[in-house]
Motif scaffolding. Sequence first.
Motif, PDB file in Angstrom:
ATOM      1  N   HIS A  16      15.820  21.578 160.427  1.00 26.01           N
ATOM      2  CA  HIS A  16      14.499  21.230 160.965  1.00 26.01           C
ATOM      3  C   HIS A  16      14.644  19.805 161.484  1.00 26.01           C
ATOM      4  CE1 HIS A  16      12.525  24.700 159.125  1.00 26.01           C
ATOM      5  NE2 HIS A  16      13.236  24.441 158.046  1.00 26.01           N
ATOM      6  N   PRO A  40      16.522  19.523 153.697  1.00 28.06           N
ATOM      7  CA  PRO A  40      16.476  20.980 153.638  1.00 28.06           C
ATOM      8  C   PRO A  40      17.815  21.483 154.170  1.00 28.06           C
ATOM      9  CG  PRO A  40      15.280  20.216 155.558  1.00 28.06           C
ATOM     10  CD  PRO A  40      15.735  18.985 154.810  1.00 28.06           C
ATOM     11  N   LYS A  41      18.351  22.544 153.601  1.00 25.07           N
ATOM     12  CA  LYS A  41      19.603  23.093 154.120  1.00 25.07           C
ATOM     13  C   LYS A  41      19.378  23.736 155.481  1.00 25.07           C
ATOM     14  CE  LYS A  41      22.173  23.771 149.867  1.00 25.07           C
ATOM     15  NZ  LYS A  41      22.844  24.772 149.011  1.00 25.07           N
ATOM     16  N   ARG A  79       9.428  21.279 147.779  1.00 19.61           N
ATOM     17  CA  ARG A  79      10.689  21.235 147.021  1.00 19.61           C
ATOM     18  C   ARG A  79      11.397  19.908 147.232  1.00 19.61           C
ATOM     19  NH1 ARG A  79      13.704  26.793 146.624  1.00 19.61           N
ATOM     20  NH2 ARG A  79      15.025  25.534 145.272  1.00 19.61           N
ATOM     21  N   ILE A  80      11.356  19.402 148.463  1.00 22.89           N
ATOM     22  CA  ILE A  80      11.950  18.091 148.746  1.00 22.89           C
ATOM     23  C   ILE A  80      11.234  17.020 147.930  1.00 22.89           C
ATOM     24  CG2 ILE A  80      12.245  16.319 150.541  1.00 22.89           C
ATOM     25  CD1 ILE A  80      12.702  18.717 152.511  1.00 22.89           C
ATOM     26  N   VAL A  96       9.026  21.063 158.814  1.00 26.90           N
ATOM     27  CA  VAL A  96       9.490  21.661 157.567  1.00 26.90           C
ATOM     28  C   VAL A  96       8.334  22.463 156.964  1.00 26.90           C
ATOM     29  CG1 VAL A  96      10.363  21.179 155.237  1.00 26.90           C
ATOM     30  CG2 VAL A  96      11.124  19.770 157.168  1.00 26.90           C
ATOM     31  N   LEU A 109       8.814  24.314 151.431  1.00 24.19           N
ATOM     32  CA  LEU A 109      10.103  23.634 151.437  1.00 24.19           C
ATOM     33  C   LEU A 109       9.907  22.120 151.316  1.00 24.19           C
ATOM     34  CD1 LEU A 109      13.165  23.789 151.658  1.00 24.19           C
ATOM     35  CD2 LEU A 109      12.910  23.943 154.155  1.00 24.19           C
ATOM     36  N   ALA A 110       8.903  21.593 151.981  1.00 26.55           N
ATOM     37  CA  ALA A 110       8.583  20.162 151.855  1.00 26.55           C
ATOM     38  C   ALA A 110       8.222  19.829 150.409  1.00 26.55           C
ATOM     39  CB  ALA A 110       7.446  19.795 152.804  1.00 26.55           C
ATOM     40  N   HIS A 158      14.944  14.495 156.830  1.00 22.72           N
ATOM     41  CA  HIS A 158      15.513  14.030 155.575  1.00 22.72           C
ATOM     42  C   HIS A 158      14.637  12.956 154.956  1.00 22.72           C
ATOM     43  CE1 HIS A 158      17.309  11.521 158.762  1.00 22.72           C
ATOM     44  NE2 HIS A 158      17.489  10.571 157.858  1.00 22.72           N
ATOM     45  N   HIS A 188      17.780  15.625 161.812  1.00 26.24           N
ATOM     46  CA  HIS A 188      17.618  16.671 160.805  1.00 26.24           C
ATOM     47  C   HIS A 188      16.681  16.047 159.775  1.00 26.24           C
ATOM     48  CE1 HIS A 188      19.555  20.046 158.308  1.00 26.24           C
ATOM     49  NE2 HIS A 188      18.709  19.453 157.462  1.00 26.24           N
ATOM     50  N   GLU A 208      17.962  25.926 148.650  1.00 27.50           N
ATOM     51  CA  GLU A 208      17.239  25.481 149.843  1.00 27.50           C
ATOM     52  C   GLU A 208      17.357  24.005 150.190  1.00 27.50           C
ATOM     53  OE1 GLU A 208      13.565  28.066 150.883  1.00 27.50           O
ATOM     54  OE2 GLU A 208      13.264  27.267 148.844  1.00 27.50           O
ATOM     55  N   ILE A 209      17.710  23.175 149.221  1.00 31.24           N
ATOM     56  CA  ILE A 209      17.784  21.730 149.475  1.00 31.24           C
ATOM     57  C   ILE A 209      19.062  21.147 148.899  1.00 31.24           C
ATOM     58  CG2 ILE A 209      15.274  21.467 149.557  1.00 31.24           C
ATOM     59  CD1 ILE A 209      15.457  20.184 146.752  1.00 31.24           C
TER      60      ILE A 209
END
Length: 141
Positions: free
Chosen positions: A48, A44-45, A61-62, A54, A58-59, A95, A93, A25-26
């Motif tokens: 967004h 994120p892959k 995980r980042i 996000v 998922l956020a 990041h 995107h 995912e990242i």
Amino acid sequence: MTQNCLFCRIARGELPAHVVHEDDEIMAFLDLHPIRPGHALVIPKAHHVWFEDVPAPLAARIMECSQMLARRMKRLYGVERVAMFFTGIHVPHAHAHVVPMHEVHDVTSQAYLAEGLTGFSAPPRLSEEEMARVARELARD
């Protein structure tokens, strides 16, 4: 992912990057124009545009990846702190930037540098009434 997004193309492997972490995912890779050596981007892959778009898991995980990189950077570069912040200025995107801070002003906004790199200038303070108004607005749903 979108066809022409720079970071989507990196995530798909269409453009080269110095990848330091990747999972389903990242992806984390070195910034081409680093503030300091080791400056990495965590994306994120999935495409967004804004960080607030996000999904929370998922956020998270980042953030986990950013913390892992920060611990490595502290060990590798002997720095006391590592900055982590989201921007969307040049690539639309979401990041996160993860930057080992060798100097106190490595990631300081220009608003704080009126006295130059060796000083620190606090931007003008808002009145208590203005602070209260802004706090009320931000606290609303």
